[in-house]
Design an enzyme around this catalytic site. Sequence first.
Site, PDB file in Angstrom:
ATOM      1  N   GLU A  78      36.253  45.436  43.135  1.00 34.02           N
ATOM      2  CA  GLU A  78      36.060  44.180  43.853  1.00 34.02           C
ATOM      3  C   GLU A  78      36.578  44.327  45.287  1.00 34.02           C
ATOM      4  O   GLU A  78      37.162  45.354  45.659  1.00 34.02           O
ATOM      5  CB  GLU A  78      36.765  43.034  43.118  1.00 34.02           C
ATOM      6  CG  GLU A  78      36.158  42.745  41.757  1.00 34.02           C
ATOM      7  CD  GLU A  78      36.846  41.614  41.014  1.00 34.02           C
ATOM      8  OE1 GLU A  78      36.296  41.173  39.999  1.00 34.02           O
ATOM      9  OE2 GLU A  78      37.927  41.170  41.445  1.00 34.02           O
ATOM     10  N   HIS A 106      37.259  30.835  47.774  1.00 32.30           N
ATOM     11  CA  HIS A 106      36.379  31.863  47.211  1.00 32.30           C
ATOM     12  C   HIS A 106      35.052  31.800  47.952  1.00 32.30           C
ATOM     13  O   HIS A 106      34.491  30.715  48.128  1.00 32.30           O
ATOM     14  CB  HIS A 106      36.172  31.636  45.715  1.00 32.30           C
ATOM     15  CG  HIS A 106      35.625  32.844  45.021  1.00 32.30           C
ATOM     16  ND1 HIS A 106      34.319  33.261  45.167  1.00 32.30           N
ATOM     17  CD2 HIS A 106      36.208  33.741  44.193  1.00 32.30           C
ATOM     18  CE1 HIS A 106      34.127  34.352  44.461  1.00 32.30           C
ATOM     19  NE2 HIS A 106      35.259  34.666  43.849  1.00 32.30           N
ATOM     20  N   ARG A 129      38.485  38.414  50.671  1.00 32.75           N
ATOM     21  CA  ARG A 129      37.856  37.109  50.525  1.00 32.75           C
ATOM     22  C   ARG A 129      37.942  36.243  51.783  1.00 32.75           C
ATOM     23  O   ARG A 129      37.019  35.493  52.083  1.00 32.75           O
ATOM     24  CB  ARG A 129      38.480  36.367  49.338  1.00 32.75           C
ATOM     25  CG  ARG A 129      38.077  36.944  48.007  1.00 32.75           C
ATOM     26  CD  ARG A 129      38.785  36.243  46.863  1.00 32.75           C
ATOM     27  NE  ARG A 129      38.312  36.756  45.581  1.00 32.75           N
ATOM     28  CZ  ARG A 129      38.832  36.405  44.412  1.00 32.75           C
ATOM     29  NH1 ARG A 129      39.835  35.548  44.366  1.00 32.75           N
ATOM     30  NH2 ARG A 129      38.351  36.908  43.281  1.00 32.75           N
ATOM     31  N   HIS A 159      39.947  27.913  46.058  1.00 31.33           N
ATOM     32  CA  HIS A 159      40.001  28.711  44.829  1.00 31.33           C
ATOM     33  C   HIS A 159      41.411  29.032  44.356  1.00 31.33           C
ATOM     34  O   HIS A 159      41.670  29.015  43.154  1.00 31.33           O
ATOM     35  CB  HIS A 159      39.238  30.017  45.067  1.00 31.33           C
ATOM     36  CG  HIS A 159      39.172  30.922  43.878  1.00 31.33           C
ATOM     37  ND1 HIS A 159      38.594  30.537  42.692  1.00 31.33           N
ATOM     38  CD2 HIS A 159      39.614  32.194  43.690  1.00 31.33           C
ATOM     39  CE1 HIS A 159      38.667  31.534  41.820  1.00 31.33           C
ATOM     40  NE2 HIS A 159      39.294  32.545  42.396  1.00 31.33           N
ATOM     41  N   ARG A 165      45.392  36.661  48.863  1.00 35.95           N
ATOM     42  CA  ARG A 165      45.428  37.327  47.559  1.00 35.95           C
ATOM     43  C   ARG A 165      44.252  38.278  47.402  1.00 35.95           C
ATOM     44  O   ARG A 165      43.104  37.914  47.645  1.00 35.95           O
ATOM     45  CB  ARG A 165      45.380  36.284  46.441  1.00 35.95           C
ATOM     46  CG  ARG A 165      45.325  36.901  45.046  1.00 35.95           C
ATOM     47  CD  ARG A 165      45.315  35.850  43.979  1.00 35.95           C
ATOM     48  NE  ARG A 165      44.060  35.130  43.902  1.00 35.95           N
ATOM     49  CZ  ARG A 165      43.009  35.507  43.174  1.00 35.95           C
ATOM     50  NH1 ARG A 165      43.061  36.630  42.487  1.00 35.95           N
ATOM     51  NH2 ARG A 165      41.920  34.777  43.148  1.00 35.95           N
TER      52      ARG A 165
END
Length: 533
Positions: free
Chosen positions: A119, A241, A287, A348, A383
């Site tokens: 990811e 997100h 992100r 998110h 994060r």
Amino acid sequence: MSQVFQHDVLIIGSGAAGLSLALQLGDHCSVAVLSKSTLDDGSTRWAQGGIAAVLDTEDSVESHVRDTLVAGADLCEEEAVRFTVQNSKKSIDWLIRQGVPFTPNDETDSDQPYHLTREGGHSHRRIIHAADATGRAVSDTLIAQALRKPGIDIYTRRMAVDLITRRKLDAEGHGCVGAYVLNCDTEHVDVFKARFVILATGGASKVYLYTSNPDGSSGDGIAMAWRAGCRVANMEFNQFHPTCLYHPQAKSFLITEALRGEGAHLLLPGGQRFMHHFDERKELAPRDVVARAIDHEMKRLGSDCVYLDISHKPADFIRSHFPTVYERCLEYGIDITKDPIPVVPAAHYTCGGIVVDTKGHTDTPNLYAIGEASFTGLHGANRMASNSLLECLVYAESAAKDILSKLHDVPEPPYVPHWDESQVTDSDEDVVIAHNWDELRRFMWDYVGIVRTNKRLQRAKHRIDMLNNEISEYYSNYKISGDLIELRNLSVVADLIIRSALMRKESRGLHYTLDYPNPSTEPRNTVLTPDQW
């Protein structure tokens, strides 16, 4: 009639953090687990992508640490990052022993028994997953195990109102001794007493109008800890997100980042790719970068959404790796094996929270915080994908060990009076709650969202000050309800977010302001202390 319950340990929250902790304590002491709704109604169940861990021989602790530090924009606490990553494999092994059905590796020539995906922000394939419904697999497994363990008492439809501390009781010593808890069925407030209290209440993304989180993500633990005298940190870092399904009938459905990890492209309405204009990592950038890029393009074009396209991959591959996304999108007439998915960013994850150490200790003795409600230093200013469930597992084990080492040293809680409802009345104006809830979430989205300015933040501060006064008056005069509890907590959290954002005179990670577009040369955490306000 209100009741009094007493246990050795009170865990407020029934997600991955709370249930993992309960399972590691349940054979040694009496444990109460409180759930606001049903056991499976928290954020854990909705996690699609997976759990980051060092499981492959080609990967390393150093690589995972380095990736996390980079994603955190120089604001991670390296000790916390290293502690989490070093314990990652042990946590995954524990989940496997509990029975979590992770997706097996279909490569016959590999020694790795489980399929690992990649990811954004990760330099290796290190995301272990259960198809594209990892959270559901983890949640179902932990719930089943907890229901079988005699030492764990589970209470559903219970909402913590506030923590009970010795200071509030004018009792000797310091520390947390329990919580006042609303029984949503009887509408009475019960007393839950315990030697140790753990906040595993999740984040606060419901403070925003658009979110990928379930309705219960109202920052309850953060607000209660703040009122109990605990510091909070880095509340300005709210992760949006990049890819939530955009459809008028779809309520906050997350499109897992693993699609981009397996080669999905982000497209403008005209079909052109655009991420290469913003970051050399393109769709695999962290992100915050991807969310800002999408936000920029939507505003530039006046578009309602952008598109995520994985249709160039084989249809069988898509259906087998992403069955949840495939089936949900199909419900709305989108066949992801053929069509691009309309997506927008949505709130998110709360990267800040209650300040804790590696054992989950807060500033209040015998009060712990684990999971998204806590600030461990792992996430920094942003994060990294799939580090959240890992943090829940690692800190649950660490807190469990610490609690067990002190189990017989902490005295029984003192007498706690029943909740006093003699001075309040039933409200005939619940519309006030609904109106304030809507107003708060709208101005947070408009003024404290993906891109901020001093003027927007000042507007938000002016509105939250007025709202807090109104909510405080309402709370003092009327009988409490679940909606009022959540509104009260959201208003506290919104205030903390706004104050923290105003204090940060730079752009870093998830906090981007047009007035200070560059990062400062000295990265610092934003720490708020209750006595200062």
